[in-house]
Design an enzyme around this catalytic site. Sequence first.
Site: not given
Ligand code: 5GP
Length: 138
Positions: A29-30, A88, A93
């Site tokens: 995760d970035i 997000e 995932h």
């Molecule tokens: P969620 O959809 O589970 O609420 O959050 C999405 C997760 O994906 C977040 O923790 C965010 O930091 C991660 N994320 C979003 N865009 C990217 C990206 O381009 N690269 C990586 N490695 N992680 C990402």
Amino acid sequence: MSTIFTKIVQGEIPSYKLAEDDRFYAFLDINPLAKGHALVIPKQETDYLFDLPPALLGDLFQFAQRVAEAIRRSVPCKRIGVVVLGLEVPHAHIHLVPLNGESDVDFRKPKLKLLPEEMTALAGKISSAYQLNVKREA
Ligand code: 5GP
């Protein structure tokens, strides 16, 4: 239009890759909550995790199990926590988060700022541990 995670799988957007097979992909995760915080995804684009076909969902968790074991061997932690949010990014995932305490899965906390070299080193360590496990299983 492709999701950001599909672009990562296709190499259009860079990632710190941990593991991959024909159906699944794992990467750091970035914006990590802890060192080794990883995301595990199916390559198939489906927004909501529990809309995946049941067999694919099961196999995704088996893949995540191997990735979690590789993270546990690479990062000092008590265990690996599993979180599903998906608020997000609309591509199913699983978050795998190394845990030393409950606050390690508090998504409201400021995220860690790791240097690219630290992310590269972490990814290298975890992916080597993953490869070793896969070889042992073969
Ligand atoms: P969620 O959809 O589970 O609420 O959050 C999405 C997760 O994906 C977040 O923790 C965010 O930091 C991660 N994320 C979003 N865009 C990217 C990206 O381009 N690269 C990586 N490695 N992680 C990402």
